[in-house]
Scaffold this active site. Structure first.
Site, PDB file in Angstrom:
ATOM      1  N   CYS A  43     -50.325  70.319 -20.521  1.00 57.45           N
ATOM      2  CA  CYS A  43     -51.305  71.164 -19.850  1.00 57.45           C
ATOM      3  C   CYS A  43     -51.094  72.605 -20.306  1.00 57.45           C
ATOM      4  O   CYS A  43     -50.063  73.209 -20.024  1.00 57.45           O
ATOM      5  CB  CYS A  43     -51.124  71.017 -18.337  1.00 57.45           C
ATOM      6  N   CYS A  46     -50.099  75.228 -17.732  1.00 54.39           N
ATOM      7  CA  CYS A  46     -48.836  75.058 -17.027  1.00 54.39           C
ATOM      8  C   CYS A  46     -47.691  75.860 -17.637  1.00 54.39           C
ATOM      9  O   CYS A  46     -46.623  75.955 -17.057  1.00 54.39           O
ATOM     10  CB  CYS A  46     -48.464  73.575 -16.937  1.00 54.39           C
TER      11      CYS A  46
END
Lengths: 122, 512
Positions: A43, A46
């Site tokens: 991600c 993230c």
């Protein structure tokens, strides 16, 4: 004495177990895409995790911080996964105060003042 | 004695120094301090911040007499529009479930309503809005203080936390947007002790049970409406007329529908006292205004909906000489939301003569912020504001009531087109549509400019919003005639209306 307890879990079942074992406590949960062996998450948002970690000193006394890795990218993209269906998460990363509508999603997690606000305000 | 003199002189010197600093540098902590974090206050503060102004907003909820309190967002979000509309929807769904059988749905047995489930869902949504507003303020760089604000002088605001800690803020301009709170009757023993208001009803964890709603405002009727709709034994006690200020013919249709659908009405009566029985139930004694005879009945809850009033005393307005309306206690305002004190402004429910509506507060707040930032001179236009009463049969309107149109233009100066219609959806379940009605009040001569538009029926809010655009553009009856309806809808009946009140003909719409 620890100010707060940090718990690391993988997947929905482990998350639910961690929550039920700590009933009555103030629980904050941070959901992130799984990290690979090199510690890098699929991600892209993230990677800003250090911003959330930077505010953890503001966590209230006796609270719980659950760090939850949701799974691989394919699992997350499937709209029927429990995080999306049951916990109503719309994106990763998500930082929330369990049992309340208070949550910060995606770019909101990059703003240290918002993270601090969630940890310190009622 | 000597010590006292010294202390007093020192204080005087400090105050002088403070004032001197201010006038020398002209520096204030903030460009704008807004007292009140409701629909108006939030809109104003966020708009001001957009223009680079340094803004702070103080929001504080004094708990109700019953101890109810809530988060950021004001009346609309917490104890008004939002929870009201959701509970109204819950009630409408109850009626829909009853209709469903006629449409073929196999529903075994009676369907009952659980208050706790509805209340939790509504309260959770409200909490998500509180959070949303909090994040927005932070995002837009508005300083938020959960403190009770009051005025110290024209440039100084004092904030008091729940714990009693004080903070002083200085500001170039101060805006008051503290709204109003429900009034309790002052001369009825037991009223405060045992009664609730709209501040409490949406936050109850348990069902209010058999309820007496005292009042005839839209708050009273909307609450009584959804309480009846979810299956509670509900009575409305009215002293004189319902929906004062609204078109009275339409008000009658609204209450007639409520009566036909199970709400009990006790008219021309005033409560005398409320007592608590050993069973825990409340016994209300009331008297008939005409005969003077007394009556009693027991209820689980008593809801006072007898008006709202601003909390101006705690604000310290009298100290600064901010002019208030003696009757209502609201702040007297200029067209630019100015008060009698140069840099103090006010708007929203606290303003005298202002509509008590969220959209007008939001718009007025934004325009005020623009003017204070020097970006505009545009004033708020309070005319032609559409509104809807969300009673079981909804009533939407824009413009003048028939009574007001008559007052301004004379009975002979207006033409009223009207119609009783039946929503198609009512036919299959054989629902009574006697109160589904619309009227368009027009000028009699020329193009017949539309002066007022009134509609009772399902989704009245959605219907009226669309027509309010036409109204704003100065629509005439001929425009209406030129508008082709969407079929089949209730709204299309407005485009087809052609029977005048003057003709005395039957106004019931027949078929397609």
């Amino acid at each position: 004495m620890a100010q707060y307890e940090e718990v690391t879990v993988h997947g929905y079942e482990e998350f639910c177990k961690a929550v039920s074992e700590r009933a009555g406590k103030e629980i904050f949960a941070y959901f992130s895409g799984n990290k690979d062996a090199q510690g890098k998450s699929w991600c892209p948002d993230c990677v800003k995790e250090p911003i959330v970690r930077g505010e953890m000193s503001h966590l209230p006394e006796g609270s719980v911080f659950i760090y939850c890795q949701v799974g691989e990218r394919a699992f997350w993209k499937d709209p029927s996964n429990d995080f999306k269906k049951t916990l109503k998460l719309s994106g990763v990363p998500t930082l929330l105060r369990y049992g309340t509508p208070q949550k910060l999603v995606e770019e909101e997690c990059f703003k240290s003042d918002l993270v601090k606000m969630m940890f310190t305000e009622d | 004695m000597a010590t006292l003199c010294r202390v007093r002189h020192r204080w005087k010197r400090i105050k002088c120094a403070h004032v001197l600093t201010r006038s020398l540098t002209g520096k204030f902590d903030y460009d704008l301090v807004v007292i009140g974090g409701g629909s108006g206050g939030l809109a104003c503060s966020k708009e001001a911040a957009q223009f680079g102004q340094r803004v702070a907003v103080l929001d504080y909820v004094e708990p109700s007499a019953k101890g109810t309190k809530w988060g950021l967002g004001g009346t609309c979000v917490n104890v008004g529009c939002i929870p009201k509309k959701l509970m109204h929807q819950a009630a409408l769904l109850g009626t829909a479930v009853k209709d469903a059988k006629k449409y073929g749905w196999q529903i075994s047995g009676p369907v009952c309503h659980d208050w706790a489930t509805m209340a939790e869902a509504v309260q959770n949504h409200v909490r998500s809005l509180n959070w949303g507003h909090r994040v927005q303020l932070q995002d837009k760089k508005v300083k938020y203080l959960n403190m009770k604000g009051s005025l110290v002088d024209e440039h100084t605001v004092k904030g008091l936390t729940k714990a009693g800690k004080e903070t002083i803020l200085t500001a170039k301009n101060i805006v008051i947007a503290t709204g109003g709170r429900p009034k309790y009757p002052t001369n009825i023993p037991g009223a405060i002790e045992y009664g609730l208001t709209s501040d409490d009803i949406f936050w109850l964890k348990k069902s209010p049970g058999k309820t007496l709603v005292v009042g005839a405002s839209y708050v009273a009727l909307e609450c009584a409406g959804f309480l009846t709709g979810i299956g509670l034994d509900t009575t409305v006690m009215i002293r004189s007329i319902a929906l004062r200020g609204f078109d009275q013919q339409m008000a009658g249709l609204v209450t007639d529908y409520m009566e036909a659908y199970g709400t009990k009405f006790v008219r021309k009566c005033v409560p005398k006292r409320v007592e608590k029985l050993s069973s825990g139930a409340l016994q209300v004694t009331w008297s008939d205004i005409n005969t003077g005879s007394e009556h009693k009945d027991t209820f689980d809850s008593v809801l006072w909906a007898v008006g709202k009033a601003p909390e101006t005393k705690a604000l310290g307005l009298d100290k600064l000489g901010v002019k208030l309306n003696k009757e209502t206690g609201k702040i007297v305002l200029g067209a630019d939301e100015s008060t009698s004190v140069p840099n103090i402004f006010a708007f929203g429910d606290i303003g005298e003569g202002r509509p008590e509506l969220t959209p007008t507060a939001i718009k007025a707040g934004k325009l005020l912020a623009q003017r204070l930032a020097g970006h505009s001179t545009q004033l708020m236009n309070y005319d032609n504001v559409a509104t809807t009463v969300f009673t079981p049969l909804e009533y939407g309107c824009v413009g003048l009531s028939e009574e007001e149109a008559e007052r301004r233009h004379g009975k002979d100066g207006i033409e009223i087109y009207h119609a009783f219609y039946k929503p198609l959806e009512f036919t299959v379940p054989e629902r009574d549509a006697s109160q589904c009605y619309l009227k368009v009040v027009c000028e009699r001569g020329g193009d017949q400019k539309i002066l007022g538009l009134h509609f009772t029926g399902p989704n009245a809010g959605e219907v009226t919003q669309g027509f309010s655009l036409g109204f704003q553009c100065g629509a005439t009856y001929s425009h209406l005639l030129q508008t082709v309806g969407i079929h089949p809808t209730c709204a299309e009946e407005l485009t087809k209306v052609n029977i005048t009140k003057r003709s005395g003909l039957d106004a019931t719409v027949t078929g397609c």
